[in-house]
Design an enzyme around this catalytic site. Structure first.
Site, PDB file in Angstrom:
ATOM      1  N   HIS A 196       1.366  -3.752  14.795  1.00  0.00           N
ATOM      2  CA  HIS A 196       1.914  -2.622  14.035  1.00  0.00           C
ATOM      3  C   HIS A 196       1.913  -1.442  14.986  1.00  0.00           C
ATOM      4  CE1 HIS A 196       2.756   0.438  11.137  1.00  0.00           C
ATOM      5  NE2 HIS A 196       2.668  -0.379  10.103  1.00  0.00           N
ATOM      6  N   GLU A 223       6.832  -5.826   8.266  1.00  0.00           N
ATOM      7  CA  GLU A 223       6.103  -5.325   7.097  1.00  0.00           C
ATOM      8  C   GLU A 223       6.475  -3.872   6.806  1.00  0.00           C
ATOM      9  OE1 GLU A 223       2.188  -5.774   8.647  1.00  0.00           O
ATOM     10  OE2 GLU A 223       2.150  -7.946   8.390  1.00  0.00           O
ATOM     11  N   LYS A 239       0.813  -1.221   0.000  1.00  0.00           N
ATOM     12  CA  LYS A 239       0.000   0.000   0.000  1.00  0.00           C
ATOM     13  C   LYS A 239       0.850   1.278   0.000  1.00  0.00           C
ATOM     14  CE  LYS A 239      -1.093   1.438   4.777  1.00  0.00           C
ATOM     15  NZ  LYS A 239      -0.583   0.468   5.763  1.00  0.00           N
TER      16      LYS A 239
HETATM   17  C1  LIG Z   1       0.549   0.421   6.407  1.00  0.00           C
HETATM   18  C2  LIG Z   1       0.940  -0.899   6.954  1.00  0.00           C
HETATM   19  C3  LIG Z   1       2.294  -1.285   6.949  1.00  0.00           C
HETATM   20  C4  LIG Z   1       3.419  -0.374   6.509  1.00  0.00           C
HETATM   21  O1  LIG Z   1       3.732   0.526   7.499  1.00  0.00           O
HETATM   22  P1  LIG Z   1       5.019   1.505   7.407  1.00  0.00           P
HETATM   23  O2  LIG Z   1       4.873   2.331   8.605  1.00  0.00           O
HETATM   24  O3  LIG Z   1       4.936   2.240   6.120  1.00  0.00           O
HETATM   25  O4  LIG Z   1       6.222   0.647   7.463  1.00  0.00           O
HETATM   26  C5  LIG Z   1       2.603  -2.550   7.397  1.00  0.00           C
HETATM   27  N1  LIG Z   1       1.657  -3.393   7.835  1.00  0.00           N
HETATM   28  C6  LIG Z   1       0.346  -3.076   7.841  1.00  0.00           C
HETATM   29  C7  LIG Z   1      -0.654  -4.078   8.307  1.00  0.00           C
HETATM   30  C8  LIG Z   1      -0.050  -1.814   7.405  1.00  0.00           C
HETATM   31  O5  LIG Z   1      -1.350  -1.474   7.446  1.00  0.00           O
END
Ligand SMILES: *Cc1c(COP(=O)(O)O)cnc(C)c1O
Length: 446
Positions: free
Chosen positions: A194, A269, A65
């Site tokens: 996250h 991620e 994304k």
């Molecule tokens: C947006 C998102 C990410 C990426 O996050 P960053 O802060 O850009 O590294 C990773 N995992 C999930 C589930 C997300 O929604």
């Protein structure tokens, strides 16, 4: 998701080069009027190597994304990174590049039934959940899924907090959900969190890893005997002036403490970390307005600059991603910076890029450069009001090109051996560009 179709050229460079030098070359060519990006694929490779060095136990699953540019994701695929997809279209994009479904985690805790069926059909088995209804849905559409429970663990500060929307409470909710999954005969194999995107705190990863450890133990007692995946999410910084050294230290120590066994696979991620610094944006000033100071009032005179990209385009990141962008003149001068504001091209008063900043006096026709613009910009941009989304010029070095070209979905028939791009007869001084060699090959993306 927007599939990038207007990715016109990849430029392969011999010798050393810089994004700034390329922007100057394009602008001096005289034909460029619309805003554009220069994307440095070498930066992505350097970041991948840096990750592997600092976080050897943590496999990166790039969060699509953040920026779904086909060349960015296929480069990451070629390097060996895996992927975090949140929707059917993202799974479609990544599998269309030839990435095996086992290399994808469907990391959206609130999925549409049709997307779950698609994941099942494609063989994307690993997915996250944080609620009872999601478990019921997965039981109905994909009972063989490999589930990862998403818990909430928020950084003290984050550019974009995610805990307000996703992640169950690790203490009060997760145990019940793990028991329910066992009763339903669903297979839970791991824990994810996250900390928030653009996290402002490193210690939070240690808290998340400790919470996950407790749930690994609980899950095993609840009948989930194959707990083997820890997913520490995203939140890593991506700007050119940032480093993951500190956060890597926290994570490595916490992993040694809580997950010393090598049987647990650890993944993350990262989105911003891989995408931000590789993209430099150039935008042109097409109008300006001087606001005089008012007599008797304590306000300075100030200049409004209007540029051809704004908050409906790349600078949507100012609104949605709470980014602080910095404008720099393409050609630095020694003139004194004066108070000004920078506005986008649309007729909306909201379309303000920088409400209050300082720039040396600039004229209409001159260009501004914005670094670190690769994260959460292009996939969201629209051509509202008739102003086009910037195109991307992707650049890489010849050695990298020979390494990567087998992995790219390129139409070799459209490979052009381009004439070398010559510099104009008397270019202005090009600082920061040493040894700039001609482009020797250009090719178009299918
Ligand atoms: C947006 C998102 C990410 C990426 O996050 P960053 O802060 O850009 O590294 C990773 N995992 C999930 C589930 C997300 O929604």
């Amino acid at each position: 998701m927007k599939v990038v179709e207007d990715q016109p050229k990849i430029r392969v460079m011999e010798g050393s080069w810089s994004p700034l030098g390329t922007i100057r070359e394009v602008v001096e060519g005289g034909a460029q009027e619309d805003p554009f990006y220069v994307m440095d694929l070498g930066e992505v490779v350097a970041r991948y190597n840096n990750w592997r060095e600092l976080l050897p136990r943590v496999e990166p699953f790039y969060a699509v994304k953040c920026n779904d540019d086909k060349l960015l994701v296929s480069t990451l695929a070629a390097l060996g990174a895996n992927f975090d997809c949140a929707s059917k279209a993202e799974i479609q994009l990544i599998t269309s590049l030839g990435v095996a479904p086992e290399r994808i985690i469907f990391a959206n805790p609130a999925k549409m039934a049709s997307h779950i069926r698609y994941a099942a059909a494609m063989g994307v088995d690993t997915m996250t959940f944080d609620s009872e209804t999601e478990l019921m849905k997965i039981k109905q559409y994909m009972p063989h899924a490999q589930l990862v429970i998403r818990i909430r663990c928020d950084a003290a500060a984050a550019q974009c907090p995610l805990g307000i929307k996703f992640g169950c409470d690790a203490v009060h909710e997760a145990p019940r959900l793990l028991k329910l999954a066992a009763v339903l005969g669903l297979d839970v194999i791991g824990v994810s969190f996250h900390v928030g995107s653009g996290a402002g705190e490193s210690a939070v990863y240690a808290r998340g890893i400790a919470l996950a450890r407790a749930l690994f133990t609980f899950a095993a007692s609840a009948g989930h005997r194959r707990m083997a995946l820890l997913d520490i999410g995203g939140g890593f910084p991506g700007g050119s002036d940032t480093s993951i050294a500190e956060v890597a230290g926290v994570i490595n120590t916490a992993l040694e403490t809580h997950f010393p066994e090598n049987t647990v696979r650890v993944i993350a991620e990262p989105g911003r970390y891989f995408a931000a610094a590789a993209y430099t944006l150039a935008a042109q000033i097409h109008a300006k307005r001087e606001i005089p100071s008012k007599d008797g009032e304590d306000n300075e005179s100030h200049t409004m600059y209007f540029i051809n990209d704004g908050v409906y385009g790349s600078f949507n990141c100012v609104l949605y991603d709470h980014q602080n962008v910095a404008a720099n003149p393409l050609y630095p001068t020694s003139e004194k910076p004066t108070p000004c504001s920078v506005w986008g091209p649309t007729c909306d008063g909201l379309d303000c890029v920088l409400p209050s900043t300082q720039l040396p006096p600039m004229s209409v026709g001159q260009w501004l450069v914005f670094r670190d613009m690769g994260a959460y910009t292009l996939p969201v941009a629209s051509a509202f009001n008739g102003f086009p989304v910037p195109t991307v010029r992707t650049m890489l070095s010849a050695p990298l090109w020979s390494m990567l070209k087998e992995f790219w979905p390129l139409d070799e028939a459209r490979l052009e051996t381009g004439p070398p791009v010559s510099l104009p007869p008397s270019p202005p001084p090009l600082e920061a560009v040493t040894n700039h060699h001609a482009v020797f090959v250009e090719c178009a993306l299918k």
